[in-house]
Design an enzyme around this catalytic site. Structure first.
Site, short mmCIF file in Angstrom:
data_model
loop_
_atom_site.label_atom_id
_atom_site.label_comp_id
_atom_site.label_asym_id
_atom_site.label_seq_id
_atom_site.Cartn_x
_atom_site.Cartn_y
_atom_site.Cartn_z
N ASP A 43 33.99 31.78 39.95
CA ASP A 43 34.11 33.07 40.62
C ASP A 43 32.78 33.38 41.28
O ASP A 43 31.74 32.78 40.95
CB ASP A 43 34.51 34.18 39.64
N TYR A 67 47.49 39.45 55.04
CA TYR A 67 47.48 38.81 53.72
C TYR A 67 48.66 37.87 53.58
O TYR A 67 48.53 36.72 53.12
CB TYR A 67 47.52 39.90 52.64
N ARG A 89 59.65 49.07 42.11
CA ARG A 89 59.76 47.73 42.68
C ARG A 89 59.45 46.65 41.64
O ARG A 89 59.93 45.52 41.72
CB ARG A 89 58.81 47.61 43.88
#
Length: 268
Positions: free
Chosen positions: A33, A141, A181
């Site tokens: 990372d 994206y 959702r």
């Protein structure tokens, strides 16, 4: 058994969720990372690496000696085109090229439902939306995830790398973070780890795209392709329906992503 697995974006939401669930005897997780990471516990076999998926030298070093790559790194929300191109698209190319040069034989790519976000929910049919449905991205994206999938296909076809694409719905601790959702899109943490394990299994998957969702009662995605890979989901977002079922519906798979301005911050 895969012995050393490189996880890019290991300190992100998904990486943090999966890290403890991917521990196995004899397996070392090499965690990459750009920022600080949680130090390893006494019982963890991990190697912490600081670096960016956009840095070819860092990725070459990170891929050295690994058996598989789980590529989670990148911008996980809608952002500017320049940043999305540099990190998500060019970064994925950098990861795949480093894996190729290092002789890595298995790469797992974390794609997203937003690669097909402008497909209609009504098109899913009784068996769900097929995992290899052609792209209909809903954002920059989403475009970057469609490009990720295409790059994975290219690196399999050209170089013979086994590439498994996980079109993740929504991987969070519970669907409560996601709203109504989430009853369709949720991938539970434990099921997320089960799916990755299936993608790491010893058989040769070639190139394939599978949905990354739990066995949700209200799911709109086909699980046939993931099941063929060996995935056996055990969780269902319906457990949370009493707190999430507000009667709302979405026209498109991508939900709120289909309504936000391109290049702007986005909802879950």
């Amino acid at each position: 058994m895969t012995h050393r697995v490189l996880i890019t974006g290991a300190a992100g939401i998904v990486g943090t969720i999966l890290r403890p669930r991917l521990r196995r005897p004899g397996r070392t997780l090499r965690l990459l990372d750009i920022g600080d990471q949680v130090p390893p516990g006494a019982d963890e076999q991990v190697e912490l690496v600081t670096g960016s998926v956009t840095d070819p030298a860092a990725m070459a070093a990170a891929c050295d000696g690994v058996d598989a790559v789980l590529h989670l790194g990148g911008i996980s929300r809608e952002g500017s085109w320049a940043d999305t191109l540099a990190v998500n698209i060019d970064g994925t190319h950098t990861v795949l090229e480093a894996a190729r040069v290092a002789g890595v034989r298995r790469v797992i790519l974390a794609s997203s439902n937003h690669a097909v976000g402008f497909r209609r929910v009504a098109d899913a049919g009784p068996d769900g939306l097929p995992a290899d449905s052609s792209p209909r991205p809903d954002t920059y994206y989403g475009v970057s995830k469609a490009a990720m999938e295409a790059l994975g296909s290219l690196y399999h076809s050209r170089f013979g790398i086994d590439v498994v694409v996980l079109r993740i719905g929504s991987l969070f601790e519970t669907p409560l973070e996601l709203g109504a959702r989430g009853l369709s899109t949720w991938l539970s943490p434990d099921d997320g780890a089960r799916l990755v394990e299936a993608a790491l299994s010893p058989h040769e998957p070639g190139y394939r795209v599978v949905w990354g969702v739990s066995g949700n009662t209200r799911g709109m995605f086909s699980l046939a392709e993931a099941t063929e890979l060996g995935y056996e989901p055990r969780d269902d977002a319906e457990t949370y329906a009493g707190r999430l079922d507000d009667g709302s519906t979405e026209t498109f798979v991508g939900g709120g992503f289909c309504r936000i301005p391109l290049g702007r911050a986005n909802p879950l």
